[in-house]
Design a protein around this motif. Sequence first.
Motif, PDB file in Angstrom:
ATOM      1  N   ASN A  63     -45.822  14.214  38.634  1.00 43.98           N
ATOM      2  CA  ASN A  63     -45.746  15.648  38.464  1.00 43.98           C
ATOM      3  C   ASN A  63     -44.586  16.076  37.327  1.00 43.98           C
ATOM      4  O   ASN A  63     -45.180  16.817  36.336  1.00 43.98           O
ATOM      5  N   ILE A  64     -43.504  15.469  37.553  1.00 48.75           N
ATOM      6  CA  ILE A  64     -42.615  15.554  36.526  1.00 48.75           C
ATOM      7  C   ILE A  64     -43.126  15.368  35.218  1.00 48.75           C
ATOM      8  O   ILE A  64     -42.861  15.843  33.946  1.00 48.75           O
ATOM      9  N   ASN A  65     -43.515  14.003  35.225  1.00 45.83           N
ATOM     10  CA  ASN A  65     -43.738  13.208  33.905  1.00 45.83           C
ATOM     11  C   ASN A  65     -45.074  14.047  33.431  1.00 45.83           C
ATOM     12  O   ASN A  65     -45.288  14.004  32.143  1.00 45.83           O
ATOM     13  N   SER A  66     -45.842  14.556  34.162  1.00 47.33           N
ATOM     14  CA  SER A  66     -47.187  15.479  33.833  1.00 47.33           C
ATOM     15  C   SER A  66     -46.722  16.582  32.782  1.00 47.33           C
ATOM     16  O   SER A  66     -47.100  16.802  31.654  1.00 47.33           O
ATOM     17  N   GLY A  67     -45.763  17.362  33.360  1.00 49.75           N
ATOM     18  CA  GLY A  67     -45.106  18.347  32.542  1.00 49.75           C
ATOM     19  C   GLY A  67     -44.462  18.320  31.350  1.00 49.75           C
ATOM     20  O   GLY A  67     -44.511  18.672  30.316  1.00 49.75           O
ATOM     21  N   ILE A  68     -43.673  16.950  31.461  1.00 48.05           N
ATOM     22  CA  ILE A  68     -42.895  16.488  30.135  1.00 48.05           C
ATOM     23  C   ILE A  68     -43.867  15.856  29.254  1.00 48.05           C
ATOM     24  O   ILE A  68     -43.729  16.425  27.922  1.00 48.05           O
ATOM     25  N   ILE A  69     -45.013  15.109  29.579  1.00 49.35           N
ATOM     26  CA  ILE A  69     -45.775  14.732  28.401  1.00 49.35           C
ATOM     27  C   ILE A  69     -46.536  15.948  27.874  1.00 49.35           C
ATOM     28  O   ILE A  69     -46.764  15.879  26.571  1.00 49.35           O
ATOM     29  N   ARG A  97     -51.709  11.815  48.806  1.00 49.81           N
ATOM     30  CA  ARG A  97     -50.934  12.713  47.882  1.00 49.81           C
ATOM     31  C   ARG A  97     -50.520  12.216  46.618  1.00 49.81           C
ATOM     32  O   ARG A  97     -50.722  12.751  45.407  1.00 49.81           O
ATOM     33  N   ASN A  98     -49.942  10.620  46.759  1.00 50.39           N
ATOM     34  CA  ASN A  98     -49.424  10.170  45.307  1.00 50.39           C
ATOM     35  C   ASN A  98     -50.524   9.747  44.434  1.00 50.39           C
ATOM     36  O   ASN A  98     -50.444   9.778  43.258  1.00 50.39           O
ATOM     37  N   THR A  99     -51.594   9.377  45.084  1.00 51.16           N
ATOM     38  CA  THR A  99     -52.977   9.365  44.173  1.00 51.16           C
ATOM     39  C   THR A  99     -53.259  10.437  43.403  1.00 51.16           C
ATOM     40  O   THR A  99     -53.739  10.518  42.242  1.00 51.16           O
ATOM     41  N   ILE A 100     -53.623  11.570  44.141  1.00 53.69           N
ATOM     42  CA  ILE A 100     -53.774  12.778  43.439  1.00 53.69           C
ATOM     43  C   ILE A 100     -52.886  13.203  42.207  1.00 53.69           C
ATOM     44  O   ILE A 100     -53.461  13.476  41.260  1.00 53.69           O
ATOM     45  N   SER A 101     -51.654  13.187  42.558  1.00 53.98           N
ATOM     46  CA  SER A 101     -50.597  13.590  41.695  1.00 53.98           C
ATOM     47  C   SER A 101     -50.752  12.469  40.230  1.00 53.98           C
ATOM     48  O   SER A 101     -50.528  12.765  39.346  1.00 53.98           O
ATOM     49  N   GLY A 102     -50.809  11.078  40.823  1.00 53.09           N
ATOM     50  CA  GLY A 102     -51.017  10.078  39.885  1.00 53.09           C
ATOM     51  C   GLY A 102     -52.202  10.331  38.980  1.00 53.09           C
ATOM     52  O   GLY A 102     -51.924   9.850  37.681  1.00 53.09           O
ATOM     53  N   PHE A 138     -53.729  12.946  38.284  1.00 52.89           N
ATOM     54  CA  PHE A 138     -53.508  14.139  37.344  1.00 52.89           C
ATOM     55  C   PHE A 138     -52.405  13.799  36.290  1.00 52.89           C
ATOM     56  O   PHE A 138     -52.870  14.021  34.927  1.00 52.89           O
ATOM     57  N   ASN A 139     -51.365  13.145  36.742  1.00 52.40           N
ATOM     58  CA  ASN A 139     -50.822  12.578  35.627  1.00 52.40           C
ATOM     59  C   ASN A 139     -51.191  11.744  34.375  1.00 52.40           C
ATOM     60  O   ASN A 139     -50.906  11.783  33.280  1.00 52.40           O
ATOM     61  N   LYS A 140     -52.142  10.722  34.926  1.00 55.47           N
ATOM     62  CA  LYS A 140     -53.011   9.851  33.850  1.00 55.47           C
ATOM     63  C   LYS A 140     -53.754  10.523  33.043  1.00 55.47           C
ATOM     64  O   LYS A 140     -54.236  10.347  32.060  1.00 55.47           O
ATOM     65  N   ILE A 141     -54.563  11.851  33.663  1.00 56.16           N
ATOM     66  CA  ILE A 141     -55.187  12.518  32.857  1.00 56.16           C
ATOM     67  C   ILE A 141     -54.568  13.071  31.855  1.00 56.16           C
ATOM     68  O   ILE A 141     -54.921  13.237  30.397  1.00 56.16           O
ATOM     69  N   VAL A 142     -53.269  13.692  32.150  1.00 58.28           N
ATOM     70  CA  VAL A 142     -52.391  14.424  31.185  1.00 58.28           C
ATOM     71  C   VAL A 142     -51.853  13.400  30.332  1.00 58.28           C
ATOM     72  O   VAL A 142     -51.715  13.661  28.958  1.00 58.28           O
ATOM     73  N   SER A 143     -51.377  12.232  30.583  1.00 54.35           N
ATOM     74  CA  SER A 143     -50.830  11.176  29.918  1.00 54.35           C
ATOM     75  C   SER A 143     -51.753  10.478  29.040  1.00 54.35           C
ATOM     76  O   SER A 143     -51.411   9.677  28.047  1.00 54.35           O
ATOM     77  N   ILE A 144     -53.120  10.605  29.341  1.00 54.55           N
ATOM     78  CA  ILE A 144     -54.047   9.860  28.372  1.00 54.55           C
ATOM     79  C   ILE A 144     -54.592  11.048  27.364  1.00 54.55           C
ATOM     80  O   ILE A 144     -54.602  10.700  26.090  1.00 54.55           O
ATOM     81  N   ALA A 170     -53.108   4.359  38.626  1.00 51.71           N
ATOM     82  CA  ALA A 170     -52.664   5.618  39.562  1.00 51.71           C
ATOM     83  C   ALA A 170     -52.832   5.322  40.908  1.00 51.71           C
ATOM     84  O   ALA A 170     -52.158   5.608  41.776  1.00 51.71           O
ATOM     85  N   ILE A 171     -53.836   4.629  41.169  1.00 53.02           N
ATOM     86  CA  ILE A 171     -54.225   4.480  42.541  1.00 53.02           C
ATOM     87  C   ILE A 171     -53.540   3.208  43.040  1.00 53.02           C
ATOM     88  O   ILE A 171     -53.025   3.522  44.191  1.00 53.02           O
ATOM     89  N   THR A 172     -53.292   2.137  42.315  1.00 51.46           N
ATOM     90  CA  THR A 172     -52.477   1.038  42.889  1.00 51.46           C
ATOM     91  C   THR A 172     -50.796   1.388  43.060  1.00 51.46           C
ATOM     92  O   THR A 172     -50.557   1.121  43.773  1.00 51.46           O
ATOM     93  N   THR A 173     -50.424   2.239  42.107  1.00 51.98           N
ATOM     94  CA  THR A 173     -49.084   2.538  42.071  1.00 51.98           C
ATOM     95  C   THR A 173     -48.735   3.447  43.478  1.00 51.98           C
ATOM     96  O   THR A 173     -47.729   3.162  44.175  1.00 51.98           O
ATOM     97  N   ALA A 174     -49.673   4.240  43.673  1.00 50.42           N
ATOM     98  CA  ALA A 174     -49.613   5.175  44.842  1.00 50.42           C
ATOM     99  C   ALA A 174     -49.598   4.405  46.342  1.00 50.42           C
ATOM    100  O   ALA A 174     -49.044   4.610  47.145  1.00 50.42           O
ATOM    101  N   MET A 175     -50.571   3.334  46.067  1.00 53.66           N
ATOM    102  CA  MET A 175     -50.342   2.498  47.215  1.00 53.66           C
ATOM    103  C   MET A 175     -49.264   1.654  47.572  1.00 53.66           C
ATOM    104  O   MET A 175     -49.032   1.256  48.541  1.00 53.66           O
TER     105      MET A 175
END
Length: 515
Positions: A162-168, A11-16, A18-24, A281-286
């Motif tokens: 998810n919050i970070n994605s919306g803000i970015i 779950r955290n990897t998927i969210s992470g 998505f967040n990285k795609i938005v933050s990139i 995003a992968i390592t942070t989720a882990m």
Amino acid sequence: MKRNRTANTVRNTISGLFNKIVSILMPFLTRTVIIYVLGMEYAGLNGLFSSILQVLNLAELGISTAVVWCMYKPMATQDTDLLCALLRYIRRLYHIIGCIIAVVGIALIPLLPYLISGDVPSDLNITVMYGIYLLYTVIGYFFYSYKSTLLNAGQNVGIISNINSGIIFLQSLAQILVVVMFKSYYGYLVLMPFFTLINNFWVSYAVKKIYPDVICKNELPAEIKKDISTHIKGLFVTRICNTTRNALDSIFISAFLGLTTVAIYGNYYYIMYAVIGVLNAITTAMTASVGNSLVTENVEKNYHDMRKFNFLFNWIVGFCTCCLLTMYQPFMQVWVGEEGLFPFNMVLIFCLYFYFLNIGSIRAVYHDAAGLWWEARYRSILEAVANLILNFVLTSTLGAFGTVLGTLISLVFINYMYGAQIVFKYYFKGISVKEYFKDNGKYGLVTLFACFIVFFIINRFDTTGWIGIIIGLITSLLIFNIIYFLFFCRTKLFKESLYTMRSIISNIKNKKSIH
């Protein structure tokens, strides 16, 4: 609070991701607009001030990471009283840190002219811009950012993502509109602290809903304060090392070569770091799940898991390296034009930098989850000193190539090789580090061979512009992965890793069917 580690990681990897795609994507669009509407020098200033404030953020000392590590056990045992005390403790420390950064940041204002070689855009006041960046850095320490530690420790980092994605997304959209409509760099800057406040209030609301009983109360026991203090000392040294590796590169280039070169370097670094962001995003989720595993599983089981994760991650890193090698220059031609290109030797050294920066990432997850920052203090000091000296000497003699070369030398010989031995000495006790180096050596040789074959093939075609990007992507995707598969498909590690991947995919499918 106790949940399935695999489900949390997925779950955290998927969210992470998505967040990285938005933050990139969104900052990339914003940076592109700044370059084309305002000019390359503005992008260079952005990189310079961001680097200066990375140095100021050393005052954070890694406190949040140390506190998150101390939260793993009370999260697992549902010790609410201890969590409350830890939250109160980090809030107090964050307020102190915010004051320190503000005072030191103001004291640095007279030094700003000496950090820029050449002219600055005439319509800008360096002091005013720096002040806005400083406010952006300080403001988070006083408004609820400390609460994110609960989400990190509780394997809920996906909520932060998810919050970070919306803000970015909202911040970048607002910044693009301000730059395009008003051509105002000041307007672009002012939006940064504003959206930081919104982000922190949003995180605070999420924490209150998930952990309503965890509030800032109780006094932290003296022995835990002592434990946190020890970890903070080690983390502070580690943060110095990471800062000299990242932030000081732009500062040295600005001082020796000027803002335009900083901007070009920043463009190349941005693309590389965008890919690193996806991997992170992968390592942070882990990390939280690994921290839980270190508390509940034995060393042999964790070492076996580490080897599987390391194999899969090195495959991904190798593929990404191949993509960078084949697509860097065509992408830069499309993005910023010929005038924004470095020579090809910079592409090669950036690819090496990227590869060696990431092949130890899984080992680093276990290092952080085990809280080995104090044990790694001498490695961090040695790397920081070596990187500082090498960057100064090589940037002044070889330019931007020397900047990356100096960082690469310290990264390989001190961070990667020395760092691996620390994890095996203090956590994977009794297990030889030689097998780890042997594994990574095989992955490196196969990656080198596959990259050579792919590069040889694409050089037979037109590799400029969009055509070059498409050819590079397709060739890397097919040839690299086929070669990697053929080399490792018969190994036991591959079969076990394949089983792990099937379990993760099955977990994702089950989650979708439930919803």
